[in-house]
Design a protein around this motif. Structure first.
Motif, PDB file in Angstrom:
ATOM      1  N   ALA A 307       0.823  -1.210   0.000  1.00 47.94           N
ATOM      2  CA  ALA A 307       0.000   0.000   0.000  1.00 47.94           C
ATOM      3  C   ALA A 307       0.860   1.265   0.000  1.00 47.94           C
ATOM      4  O   ALA A 307       0.602   2.200  -0.768  1.00 47.94           O
ATOM      5  N   LEU A 308       1.859   1.318   0.867  1.00 45.72           N
ATOM      6  CA  LEU A 308       2.687   2.522   0.954  1.00 45.72           C
ATOM      7  C   LEU A 308       3.422   2.780  -0.351  1.00 45.72           C
ATOM      8  O   LEU A 308       3.519   3.927  -0.815  1.00 45.72           O
ATOM      9  N   ALA A 309       3.923   1.714  -0.978  1.00 50.81           N
ATOM     10  CA  ALA A 309       4.639   1.865  -2.250  1.00 50.81           C
ATOM     11  C   ALA A 309       3.716   2.412  -3.330  1.00 50.81           C
ATOM     12  O   ALA A 309       4.135   3.213  -4.178  1.00 50.81           O
ATOM     13  N   GLN A 310       2.453   1.999  -3.318  1.00 53.21           N
ATOM     14  CA  GLN A 310       1.507   2.484  -4.330  1.00 53.21           C
ATOM     15  C   GLN A 310       1.154   3.951  -4.099  1.00 53.21           C
ATOM     16  O   GLN A 310       1.024   4.719  -5.057  1.00 53.21           O
ATOM     17  N   VAL A 311       1.025   4.338  -2.840  1.00 48.93           N
ATOM     18  CA  VAL A 311       0.797   5.754  -2.534  1.00 48.93           C
ATOM     19  C   VAL A 311       2.006   6.575  -2.963  1.00 48.93           C
ATOM     20  O   VAL A 311       1.877   7.666  -3.533  1.00 48.93           O
ATOM     21  N   GLU A 312       3.205   6.038  -2.725  1.00 50.13           N
ATOM     22  CA  GLU A 312       4.435   6.737  -3.101  1.00 50.13           C
ATOM     23  C   GLU A 312       4.502   6.941  -4.612  1.00 50.13           C
ATOM     24  O   GLU A 312       4.866   8.023  -5.088  1.00 50.13           O
ATOM     25  N   THR A 313       4.153   5.923  -5.372  1.00 47.45           N
ATOM     26  CA  THR A 313       4.159   6.038  -6.839  1.00 47.45           C
ATOM     27  C   THR A 313       3.187   7.112  -7.309  1.00 47.45           C
ATOM     28  O   THR A 313       3.513   7.932  -8.186  1.00 47.45           O
ATOM     29  N   GLU A 314       1.986   7.118  -6.726  1.00 52.12           N
ATOM     30  CA  GLU A 314       0.979   8.117  -7.103  1.00 52.12           C
ATOM     31  C   GLU A 314       1.482   9.533  -6.804  1.00 52.12           C
ATOM     32  O   GLU A 314       1.392  10.434  -7.652  1.00 52.12           O
ATOM     33  N   LEU A 315       2.027   9.733  -5.604  1.00 52.60           N
ATOM     34  CA  LEU A 315       2.523  11.058  -5.234  1.00 52.60           C
ATOM     35  C   LEU A 315       3.704  11.469  -6.104  1.00 52.60           C
ATOM     36  O   LEU A 315       3.814  12.625  -6.516  1.00 52.60           O
ATOM     37  N   ARG A 316       4.606  10.523  -6.392  1.00 54.45           N
ATOM     38  CA  ARG A 316       5.788  10.863  -7.199  1.00 54.45           C
ATOM     39  C   ARG A 316       5.365  11.350  -8.588  1.00 54.45           C
ATOM     40  O   ARG A 316       5.910  12.332  -9.109  1.00 54.45           O
ATOM     41  N   GLU A 317       4.403  10.673  -9.201  1.00 48.69           N
ATOM     42  CA  GLU A 317       3.954  11.074 -10.537  1.00 48.69           C
ATOM     43  C   GLU A 317       3.253  12.432 -10.504  1.00 48.69           C
ATOM     44  O   GLU A 317       3.458  13.263 -11.395  1.00 48.69           O
ATOM     45  N   ARG A 318       2.446  12.659  -9.459  1.00 47.84           N
ATOM     46  CA  ARG A 318       1.714  13.931  -9.381  1.00 47.84           C
ATOM     47  C   ARG A 318       2.661  15.093  -9.102  1.00 47.84           C
ATOM     48  O   ARG A 318       2.527  16.178  -9.696  1.00 47.84           O
ATOM     49  N   LEU A 319       3.628  14.902  -8.214  1.00 43.94           N
ATOM     50  CA  LEU A 319       4.544  15.982  -7.853  1.00 43.94           C
ATOM     51  C   LEU A 319       5.495  16.327  -8.993  1.00 43.94           C
ATOM     52  O   LEU A 319       5.934  17.478  -9.118  1.00 43.94           O
ATOM     53  N   ALA A 320       5.828  15.348  -9.817  1.00 38.98           N
ATOM     54  CA  ALA A 320       6.720  15.617 -10.947  1.00 38.98           C
ATOM     55  C   ALA A 320       6.056  16.523 -11.979  1.00 38.98           C
ATOM     56  O   ALA A 320       6.743  17.112 -12.816  1.00 38.98           O
ATOM     57  N   GLN A 321       4.735  16.678 -11.907  1.00 36.40           N
ATOM     58  CA  GLN A 321       4.006  17.472 -12.894  1.00 36.40           C
ATOM     59  C   GLN A 321       3.713  18.893 -12.422  1.00 36.40           C
ATOM     60  O   GLN A 321       3.211  19.708 -13.192  1.00 36.40           O
ATOM     61  N   VAL A 322       4.018  19.213 -11.147  1.00 38.58           N
ATOM     62  CA  VAL A 322       3.734  20.561 -10.659  1.00 38.58           C
ATOM     63  C   VAL A 322       4.834  21.502 -11.142  1.00 38.58           C
ATOM     64  O   VAL A 322       5.838  21.085 -11.714  1.00 38.58           O
ATOM     65  N   HIS A 323       4.656  22.797 -10.864  1.00 45.45           N
ATOM     66  CA  HIS A 323       5.671  23.782 -11.275  1.00 45.45           C
ATOM     67  C   HIS A 323       6.112  24.588 -10.064  1.00 45.45           C
ATOM     68  O   HIS A 323       5.288  25.223  -9.404  1.00 45.45           O
ATOM     69  N   PRO A 324       7.430  24.605  -9.785  1.00 45.36           N
ATOM     70  CA  PRO A 324       8.461  23.770 -10.415  1.00 45.36           C
ATOM     71  C   PRO A 324       8.311  22.313  -9.998  1.00 45.36           C
ATOM     72  O   PRO A 324       7.710  22.041  -8.963  1.00 45.36           O
ATOM     73  N   PRO A 325       8.841  21.392 -10.777  1.00 48.84           N
ATOM     74  CA  PRO A 325       8.646  19.971 -10.473  1.00 48.84           C
ATOM     75  C   PRO A 325       9.309  19.583  -9.167  1.00 48.84           C
ATOM     76  O   PRO A 325      10.318  20.152  -8.756  1.00 48.84           O
ATOM     77  N   VAL A 326       8.718  18.582  -8.504  1.00 48.23           N
ATOM     78  CA  VAL A 326       9.210  18.112  -7.211  1.00 48.23           C
ATOM     79  C   VAL A 326       9.505  16.621  -7.306  1.00 48.23           C
ATOM     80  O   VAL A 326       8.676  15.839  -7.763  1.00 48.23           O
ATOM     81  N   LEU A 327      10.710  16.246  -6.881  1.00 52.95           N
ATOM     82  CA  LEU A 327      11.068  14.838  -6.770  1.00 52.95           C
ATOM     83  C   LEU A 327      10.676  14.351  -5.381  1.00 52.95           C
ATOM     84  O   LEU A 327      11.112  14.915  -4.376  1.00 52.95           O
ATOM     85  N   LEU A 328       9.853  13.324  -5.307  1.00 56.70           N
ATOM     86  CA  LEU A 328       9.585  12.671  -4.035  1.00 56.70           C
ATOM     87  C   LEU A 328      10.708  11.664  -3.801  1.00 56.70           C
ATOM     88  O   LEU A 328      10.723  10.580  -4.367  1.00 56.70           O
ATOM     89  N   GLU A 329      11.681  12.047  -2.977  1.00 61.38           N
ATOM     90  CA  GLU A 329      12.849  11.208  -2.753  1.00 61.38           C
ATOM     91  C   GLU A 329      12.460   9.918  -2.054  1.00 61.38           C
ATOM     92  O   GLU A 329      12.943   8.840  -2.397  1.00 61.38           O
ATOM     93  N   SER A 330      11.585  10.005  -1.063  1.00 60.61           N
ATOM     94  CA  SER A 330      11.097   8.807  -0.381  1.00 60.61           C
ATOM     95  C   SER A 330       9.854   9.162   0.415  1.00 60.61           C
ATOM     96  O   SER A 330       9.631  10.319   0.785  1.00 60.61           O
ATOM     97  N   LEU A 331       9.033   8.146   0.669  1.00 56.43           N
ATOM     98  CA  LEU A 331       7.845   8.282   1.508  1.00 56.43           C
ATOM     99  C   LEU A 331       7.950   7.245   2.611  1.00 56.43           C
ATOM    100  O   LEU A 331       8.080   6.044   2.338  1.00 56.43           O
ATOM    101  N   LYS A 332       7.928   7.698   3.854  1.00 55.31           N
ATOM    102  CA  LYS A 332       8.057   6.790   4.992  1.00 55.31           C
ATOM    103  C   LYS A 332       6.795   6.859   5.843  1.00 55.31           C
ATOM    104  O   LYS A 332       6.184   7.918   5.985  1.00 55.31           O
ATOM    105  N   ASP A 333       6.421   5.705   6.401  1.00 55.08           N
ATOM    106  CA  ASP A 333       5.228   5.626   7.240  1.00 55.08           C
ATOM    107  C   ASP A 333       5.634   5.621   8.703  1.00 55.08           C
ATOM    108  O   ASP A 333       6.202   4.653   9.201  1.00 55.08           O
ATOM    109  N   GLY A 334       5.348   6.725   9.380  1.00 56.70           N
ATOM    110  CA  GLY A 334       5.605   6.809  10.809  1.00 56.70           C
ATOM    111  C   GLY A 334       4.319   6.959  11.590  1.00 56.70           C
ATOM    112  O   GLY A 334       4.320   7.431  12.734  1.00 56.70           O
TER     113      GLY A 334
END
Length: 417
Positions: A307-334
């Motif tokens: 589940a966490l990996a799938q959320v990370e993939t979704e966020l990474r794709e969405r953030l790469a499309q904003v301006h300026p683009p954002v790299l989601l380096e990692s998503l951790k569940d705390g």
């Protein structure tokens, strides 16, 4: 005569950023970021009409500097040369003199200090401005305190240019180690240091100052926040120092509380909003290490396999499309499970006993110490010490409270599954 100079260090030109993997233009922007930071440093020098630029080591990322990096350095320093601005350079552990092929000439206005202490005089309009002293690393490892070779040679403002570890700063190899007392005893007014990538100033005995500008471009999540150089104004022997950001890609560490966030789509929307709010629009890009925190209903959902990996993939794709683009380096569940401790305590059973015992030990220092001294825990501490692991002499009450909560949460999770 008042004058200005710029102090920069640890350019690490042509850093490979091998860990950056993202769709769109982000990888290219990362690859260009160290070069663009150098360009912004030179732009600042020209805009402020400084007398000179100081580069305090590690201009290149590796000893065998790339042709591209060397050509970029020459191109930017030539811009300063054309404007009558001098440059002073020392080399550090990443770019020692032994790695110089000697196949690229620099403008005549550039002074590269060699492996022995030297001093150069800065003259402007026929008048003496100051003295700049420096020494470069002959090879990668320099364990000697090079600052002992520096000394005041005359009246007027004096600068020491050095790649060194002041005070044994953690996280950096202890090359050219020095102390504040040692630097202060040399009688110089300004120590332009490199090597430590975190911006810092140290007031020295005798009235001088030692400055780390930090690196001008962050290269990973541990180099987050603004990165840049220092603009120094000298008047009547004193200095006014101003940090100037020049980074094009900025790293961030963010925590996102999920308390009250009940659905996955709300999580994604909340994360996007939080990240975009922190990422300045005038930069070329951003990189974010995001940690989800707090108690809430999504804890169980995020704990499901994949589940966490799938959320990370979704966020990474969405953030790469904003301006300026954002790299989601990692998503951790705390995150932690929703837990009504009062109700859990009222329900009785082992969870109640666990919570009561933890509270009793935390509130009873004598009992806690007695528990810590029991044979099993004592022998564990001795074994850890033999392995080089630091073990505190006495336990902390908050550790026991935390252990009790963790145990209660585990029991709650088992009952709910």
């Amino acid at each position: 005569m008042p004058f200005k100079f710029v102090h920069a260090a640890d350019l690490h030109l042509d850093t490979p950023f091998r860990g950056v993997a993202a769709p769109g233009p982000l990888p290219v922007r990362f690859q260009e970021s160290t070069f663009r930071a150098l360009t912004r440093i030179v732009d600042l020098c020209l805009r402020e009409r400084v007398a000179f630029l100081l580069l305090a080591g590690d201009l290149f990322d590796v000893k065998d500097r790339s042709v591209r990096a060397r050509l970029a350095l020459r191109r930017e320093l030539s811009r300063l040369d054309s404007a009558g601005i001098q440059s002073f350079i020392v080399h550090g552990n990443h770019d020692p003199l032994s790695g110089d092929t000697g196949t690229l000439g620099l403008p005549a206005s550039v002074k590269v200090f060699g492996p022995d202490w030297e001093e150069a005089e800065v003259i402007r309009e026929g008048r003496h401005l100051c003295r700049v002293q420096g020494i470069s690393y002959p090879d990668v490892e320099v364990r000697e305190d090079l600052s002992t070779r520096f000394r005041r040679t005359g009246d007027g403002f004096s600068v020491g240019l050095l790649h060194a570890n002041l005070g044994g700063a953690e996280g950096h190899a202890n090359y050219a180690p020095c102390t504040a007392a040692g630097l202060g005893s040399r009688g110089l007014d300004y120590w332009a240091l490199g090597h430590v990538h975190t911006r810092a100033e140290h007031l020295l005995p005798g009235g001088g100052v030692a400055v780390y500008p930090g690196n001008p471009q962050g290269r990973h999540a541990h180099e987050s926040g603004e990165r840049g150089c220092v603009l120094v104004e000298v008047e009547d022997g004193g200095t006014r120092r101003r940090f100037v950001p020049v980074d094009g890609v900025r790293w961030h560490k963010l925590e996102l509380p999920l308390s009250g966030v009940a659905t996955l789509d709300a999580l994604v929307a909340t994360a996007l909003e939080a990240v975009e709010a922190r990422c300045a629009s005038e930069l070329d890009g951003h990189a974010v290490r995001l940690t989800l925190t707090g108690r809430g209903p999504l804890h169980r959902e995020l704990a499901r396999p994949g589940a966490l990996a799938q959320v990370e993939t979704e966020l990474r794709e969405r953030l790469a499309q904003v301006h300026p683009p954002v790299l989601l380096e990692s998503l951790k569940d705390g995150t932690r499970p929703e837990l009504d401790l009062e109700a859990l305590h009222e329900a009785g059973g082992f969870a109640r006993t666990l919570l009561d015992e933890a509270r009793f030990l935390a509130e009873s220092p004598e009992e806690l110490a007695r528990l810590w001294e029991q044979e099993a825990l004592g022998s564990l501490g001795q074994r850890l010490k033999r392995l080089g692991v630091d073990v505190l002499g006495t336990p902390r009450p908050e550790w026991v409270i935390g252990a009790g909560l963790h145990g209660a949460e585990s029991l709650h999770e088992e009952d709910a599954s």
